[in-house]
Design a protein around this motif. Structure first.
Motif, mmCIF file in Angstrom:
data_model
loop_
_atom_site.group_PDB
_atom_site.id
_atom_site.type_symbol
_atom_site.label_atom_id
_atom_site.label_comp_id
_atom_site.label_asym_id
_atom_site.label_seq_id
_atom_site.Cartn_x
_atom_site.Cartn_y
_atom_site.Cartn_z
ATOM 1 N N ASP A 172 76.027 61.516 83.657
ATOM 2 C CA ASP A 172 74.672 63.119 83.315
ATOM 3 C C ASP A 172 74.955 63.090 82.007
ATOM 4 O OD1 ASP A 172 74.130 62.980 86.293
ATOM 5 O OD2 ASP A 172 75.690 64.821 86.336
ATOM 6 N N ALA A 173 76.116 63.468 81.304
ATOM 7 C CA ALA A 173 76.413 63.438 79.758
ATOM 8 C C ALA A 173 75.787 62.548 78.824
ATOM 9 C CB ALA A 173 78.241 63.963 79.473
ATOM 10 N N SER A 174 75.624 61.030 79.015
ATOM 11 C CA SER A 174 75.227 60.571 78.499
ATOM 12 C C SER A 174 73.416 60.458 78.532
ATOM 13 C CB SER A 174 75.370 59.297 78.588
ATOM 14 O OG SER A 174 77.124 58.372 78.578
ATOM 15 N N LEU A 175 73.448 61.217 79.854
ATOM 16 C CA LEU A 175 71.733 60.706 79.904
ATOM 17 C C LEU A 175 71.130 62.319 79.449
ATOM 18 C CD1 LEU A 175 71.794 59.183 83.550
ATOM 19 C CD2 LEU A 175 70.991 58.382 81.485
ATOM 20 N N PHE A 176 71.737 63.602 80.060
ATOM 21 C CA PHE A 176 70.780 64.478 79.537
ATOM 22 C C PHE A 176 71.903 65.970 78.628
ATOM 23 C CE2 PHE A 176 69.583 63.465 83.800
ATOM 24 C CZ PHE A 176 68.111 63.298 83.811
ATOM 25 N N SER A 177 70.774 66.117 77.986
ATOM 26 C CA SER A 177 71.306 67.393 77.397
ATOM 27 C C SER A 177 70.624 68.819 77.626
ATOM 28 C CB SER A 177 69.995 67.471 76.311
ATOM 29 O OG SER A 177 70.741 69.035 75.279
ATOM 30 N N VAL A 178 72.072 69.209 78.149
ATOM 31 C CA VAL A 178 71.777 70.515 78.942
ATOM 32 C C VAL A 178 71.943 71.811 77.989
ATOM 33 C CG1 VAL A 178 72.965 71.857 81.184
ATOM 34 C CG2 VAL A 178 73.429 69.233 80.621
ATOM 35 N N GLN A 179 70.524 72.152 78.617
ATOM 36 C CA GLN A 179 70.723 74.090 77.542
ATOM 37 C C GLN A 179 69.935 74.720 78.686
ATOM 38 O OE1 GLN A 179 66.282 72.453 75.186
ATOM 39 N NE2 GLN A 179 68.178 70.807 74.584
ATOM 40 N N GLU A 180 69.538 75.982 77.725
ATOM 41 C CA GLU A 180 69.649 77.687 78.363
ATOM 42 C C GLU A 180 68.568 77.554 78.291
ATOM 43 O OE1 GLU A 180 71.464 79.369 79.691
ATOM 44 O OE2 GLU A 180 73.192 78.895 78.459
ATOM 45 N N PRO A 181 67.614 77.694 79.827
ATOM 46 C CA PRO A 181 65.596 77.832 79.465
ATOM 47 C C PRO A 181 64.790 78.200 77.921
ATOM 48 C CG PRO A 181 66.633 78.692 81.565
ATOM 49 C CD PRO A 181 67.888 78.172 80.606
ATOM 50 N N GLN A 182 64.433 77.898 77.787
ATOM 51 C CA GLN A 182 63.227 78.104 77.026
ATOM 52 C C GLN A 182 62.073 79.625 77.232
ATOM 53 O OE1 GLN A 182 62.243 74.767 75.362
ATOM 54 N NE2 GLN A 182 63.860 74.159 74.021
ATOM 55 N N GLU A 183 62.581 79.663 78.781
ATOM 56 C CA GLU A 183 61.435 80.692 79.051
ATOM 57 C C GLU A 183 61.519 81.516 80.305
ATOM 58 O OE1 GLU A 183 57.965 79.105 81.627
ATOM 59 O OE2 GLU A 183 58.168 77.541 80.053
ATOM 60 N N PRO A 184 60.862 82.590 80.167
ATOM 61 C CA PRO A 184 61.954 82.938 81.067
ATOM 62 C C PRO A 184 61.359 83.020 83.285
ATOM 63 C CG PRO A 184 60.361 85.099 80.460
ATOM 64 C CD PRO A 184 59.932 83.198 79.577
ATOM 65 N N ILE A 185 62.248 82.986 83.754
ATOM 66 C CA ILE A 185 61.869 82.575 85.508
ATOM 67 C C ILE A 185 60.761 82.757 85.841
ATOM 68 C CG2 ILE A 185 63.227 84.437 86.156
ATOM 69 C CD1 ILE A 185 63.895 82.295 88.743
ATOM 70 N N PRO A 186 59.233 81.937 86.672
ATOM 71 C CA PRO A 186 58.496 82.067 86.537
ATOM 72 C C PRO A 186 57.883 83.442 87.861
ATOM 73 C CG PRO A 186 59.064 80.438 86.110
ATOM 74 C CD PRO A 186 60.427 80.571 86.110
ATOM 75 N N GLU A 187 57.325 84.210 87.969
ATOM 76 C CA GLU A 187 57.435 85.242 88.933
ATOM 77 C C GLU A 187 56.904 84.313 90.142
ATOM 78 O OE1 GLU A 187 57.325 88.354 88.614
ATOM 79 O OE2 GLU A 187 57.854 88.420 86.897
ATOM 80 N N ARG A 188 57.249 85.134 91.416
ATOM 81 C CA ARG A 188 57.162 84.608 93.205
ATOM 82 C C ARG A 188 55.501 84.067 92.741
ATOM 83 N NH1 ARG A 188 60.219 84.076 96.209
ATOM 84 N NH2 ARG A 188 62.401 85.004 96.463
#
Length: 183
Positions: free
Chosen positions: A122-138
């Motif tokens: 996984d570490a070679s495939l993906f950069s793990v980041q914080e979300p760039q936007e808030p969680i969408p509403e239901r």
């Protein structure tokens, strides 16, 4: 696609859902599995997860299939950014993760891309980041109205005003605007 690698049995239902085997579904498959691992969750049952995809490529089918997030339930959101990036949130605490496919040092063939997705960590495939936007509403169930031009049922929030107090669906409104009849 002839393969020189082993395809896990768990991929067979996903391949059947998508319609063919390709590196794209492997990207979404790996991203979805990594998101569940990082968030400590399993497949969505009733909108407890929400996913945002920044592309409309093959991997999105894997995100839907593995995570259970769908457009119909309103917990899959599309951002037309053309990036191999996926954000997944857990609704219970709004915890989320954004996964971005890492670049390789050279352009890979389909075969090489598939092998990479199947074999690299996984570490070679993906950069793990914080979300760039808030969680969408239901998702919200909205009332419907009717387009005064074509007569089709339309979600009220998508109706646009025409002259004379009439309301139009977006395609009819756009046509009326182009013809100078919108206002």
């Amino acid at each position: 696609m002839e393969s020189t690698y082993w395809i896990p049995e768990e991929l067979q239902p996903l391949i059947a859902f998508h319609g063919h085997f390709c590196p794209g579904i492997l990207i979404g498959w790996r991203a979805a599995k990594l998101a569940m691992k990082l968030l400590g969750t399993s497949r969505d049952k009733d909108e407890e997860m929400v996913a945002i995809t920044e592309n409309d490529a093959c991997g999105v089918d894997a995100v839907q299939f593995i995570l259970g997030c769908t457009f119909g339930k309103g917990n899959l959101h599309f951002r037309d950014y053309g990036k191999q990036a996926f954000t997944v949130f857990r609704r219970s605490d709004s915890k989320g993760v954004r996964l971005v496919l890492k670049n390789t040092d050279r352009e890979l063939t389909r075969e090489e891309s598939a092998k990479r997705m199947l074999e690299e960590p996984d570490a070679s495939l993906f950069s793990v980041q914080e979300p760039q936007e808030p969680i969408p509403e239901r998702a919200v169930i909205r009332k419907s109205g009717f387009c005064s031009v074509c007569g089709e049922r339309v979600m009220e929030s998508r109706l646009r005003p025409l002259s004379g107090g009439r309301m139009a669906c977006i395609p009819c409104y756009v046509r009326a605007e182009k013809e100078g009849r919108a206002h």
